[in-house]
Design a protein around this motif. Structure first.
Motif, mmCIF file in Angstrom:
data_model
loop_
_atom_site.group_PDB
_atom_site.id
_atom_site.type_symbol
_atom_site.label_atom_id
_atom_site.label_comp_id
_atom_site.label_asym_id
_atom_site.label_seq_id
_atom_site.Cartn_x
_atom_site.Cartn_y
_atom_site.Cartn_z
ATOM 1 N N UNK A 17 4.026 -34.005 3.907
ATOM 2 C CA UNK A 17 4.755 -33.205 2.925
ATOM 3 C C UNK A 17 6.041 -32.632 3.509
ATOM 4 N N UNK A 18 5.976 -32.160 4.743
ATOM 5 C CA UNK A 18 7.172 -31.583 5.381
ATOM 6 C C UNK A 18 8.232 -32.653 5.612
ATOM 7 N N UNK A 19 7.812 -33.827 6.083
ATOM 8 C CA UNK A 19 8.797 -34.892 6.336
ATOM 9 C C UNK A 19 9.383 -35.428 5.040
ATOM 10 N N UNK A 20 8.593 -35.449 3.975
ATOM 11 C CA UNK A 20 9.098 -35.910 2.686
ATOM 12 C C UNK A 20 10.088 -34.921 2.069
ATOM 13 N N UNK A 21 9.801 -33.636 2.155
ATOM 14 C CA UNK A 21 10.468 -32.643 1.317
ATOM 15 C C UNK A 21 11.403 -31.699 2.059
ATOM 16 N N UNK A 22 11.577 -31.876 3.360
ATOM 17 C CA UNK A 22 12.504 -31.025 4.111
ATOM 18 C C UNK A 22 13.274 -31.878 5.115
ATOM 19 N N UNK A 23 14.228 -31.218 5.768
ATOM 20 C CA UNK A 23 15.008 -31.889 6.812
ATOM 21 C C UNK A 23 14.441 -31.598 8.199
ATOM 22 N N UNK A 29 13.044 -31.883 11.676
ATOM 23 C CA UNK A 29 13.091 -33.066 12.543
ATOM 24 C C UNK A 29 11.736 -33.405 13.160
ATOM 25 N N UNK A 30 10.810 -33.793 12.320
ATOM 26 C CA UNK A 30 9.480 -34.160 12.787
ATOM 27 C C UNK A 30 9.367 -35.684 12.909
ATOM 28 N N UNK A 31 8.472 -36.164 13.753
ATOM 29 C CA UNK A 31 8.241 -37.617 13.824
ATOM 30 C C UNK A 31 7.765 -38.145 12.476
ATOM 31 N N UNK A 32 8.126 -39.364 12.175
ATOM 32 C CA UNK A 32 7.678 -39.964 10.930
ATOM 33 C C UNK A 32 6.155 -40.119 10.933
ATOM 34 N N UNK A 33 5.504 -39.832 9.807
ATOM 35 C CA UNK A 33 4.037 -39.930 9.760
ATOM 36 C C UNK A 33 3.564 -41.361 9.940
ATOM 37 N N UNK A 34 2.403 -41.492 10.546
ATOM 38 C CA UNK A 34 1.820 -42.808 10.776
ATOM 39 C C UNK A 34 0.973 -43.280 9.603
ATOM 40 N N UNK A 71 -2.391 -40.996 0.330
ATOM 41 C CA UNK A 71 -1.524 -40.154 1.153
ATOM 42 C C UNK A 71 -0.630 -39.282 0.273
ATOM 43 N N UNK A 72 -0.102 -39.873 -0.798
ATOM 44 C CA UNK A 72 0.752 -39.109 -1.701
ATOM 45 C C UNK A 72 0.033 -37.943 -2.337
ATOM 46 N N UNK A 73 -1.208 -38.168 -2.771
ATOM 47 C CA UNK A 73 -1.976 -37.093 -3.372
ATOM 48 C C UNK A 73 -2.267 -35.973 -2.389
ATOM 49 N N UNK A 74 -2.584 -36.344 -1.152
ATOM 50 C CA UNK A 74 -2.840 -35.327 -0.129
ATOM 51 C C UNK A 74 -1.577 -34.525 0.173
ATOM 52 N N UNK A 75 -0.443 -35.213 0.224
ATOM 53 C CA UNK A 75 0.824 -34.526 0.509
ATOM 54 C C UNK A 75 1.189 -33.558 -0.612
#
Length: 248
Positions: A12-18, A20-25, A32-36
């Motif tokens: 959710x953080x990587x999708x909706x903010x800037x 700088x976290x590693x891309x989710x695996x 995954x979308x529902x959980x996010x």
């Protein structure tokens, strides 16, 4: 839904903010979308804390409250890549045009900002900035956080069971219709958090959620379902609505 809440928050953080976290695996599927989406209010709490911290820090300068309110709006836009504002403009242009859902989706995907989008952006951003400035003037920092969080609880409602995706691809296809029990969890959490903030915060919960249900039902008729643009519009509109209620 994903069994790992930390992974859901990460997505959710990587999708909706800037941030700088590693891309989710995790594989980007509906699970995954529902959980996010179920974790989006947590992202709202992080963003709300940043907004309140910026407002608190700038309140110790000579800047007028309205200028600080505008800067808070700008910080939130930058922190979310401006995608919610883009979604609001595209949705307003689509809903403002004549035609069937295919025509509405075509307008929304054009990428241009038309008169309806420009007017809606202006009104919503001015409302948000003025409302933030009012809360800042009264040193109501918790209410700033709360408004941002509540708009993300609205996103959970916008992805409730029974709402289809407007398009076969894109963000909406990953998240539309994925939420069920999370609605109850976040509604209870929102009401619990509102209790110490007073009657205005309590009233903001049903008002925001009823608006979200009505707005997304209208989008289902006009657009054909939920899309990423619709979710962005929900966030910006419910932020403005909750802020207005909080300053009544």
């Amino acid at each position: 839904m994903a069994a790992n809440p930390a992974a859901a928050v990460h997505v959710a953080v990587t999708w909706l903010t800037v941030a700088p976290l590693p891309q989710p695996r995790a594989e980007m599927d509906r699970r995954t979308g529902g959980a996010a989406i179920a974790a989006v209010p947590i992202v709202g709490a992080l963003l709300g804390a940043v907004a309140a911290a910026v407002a608190f820090g700038l309140s110790h300068t000579m800047l007028p409250d309205l200028v600080i309110g505008l800067l808070v709006v700008a910080v939130l836009a930058l922190a979310t890549r401006g995608m919610h504002l883009d979604g609001l403009a595209d949705t307003a242009d689509g809903l403002g045009c004549y035609g069937d859902p295919d025509r509405v989706r075509q307008v929304m995907r054009s990428g241009d900002v038309g008169p309806f989008g420009a007017a809606t952006l202006t009104v919503v951003l001015v409302l948000q900035a003025v409302a933030y400035s009012t809360l800042i003037g009264h040193h109501e920092w918790a209410q700033i956080v709360y408004a941002v969080v509540l708009s993300r609880v609205a996103v959970v409602y916008a992805c409730r069971r029974g709402l289809d995706a407007a398009n076969a691809d894109g963000f909406g296809a990953l998240v539309a219709g994925t939420q069920r029990w999370s609605l109850l969890v976040w509604t209870a959490a929102a009401l619990g958090a509102a209790w110490p903030l007073g009657i205005r915060a309590i009233c903001a919960v049903p008002a925001t959620l009823v608006f979200t249900v009505a707005f997304t039902a209208h989008c289902r008729r006009r657009v054909g379902g939920v899309s990423g643009d619709v979710l962005g519009a929900v966030i910006e509109l419910t932020t403005a609505l909750s802020l207005v209620i909080l300053i009544l």
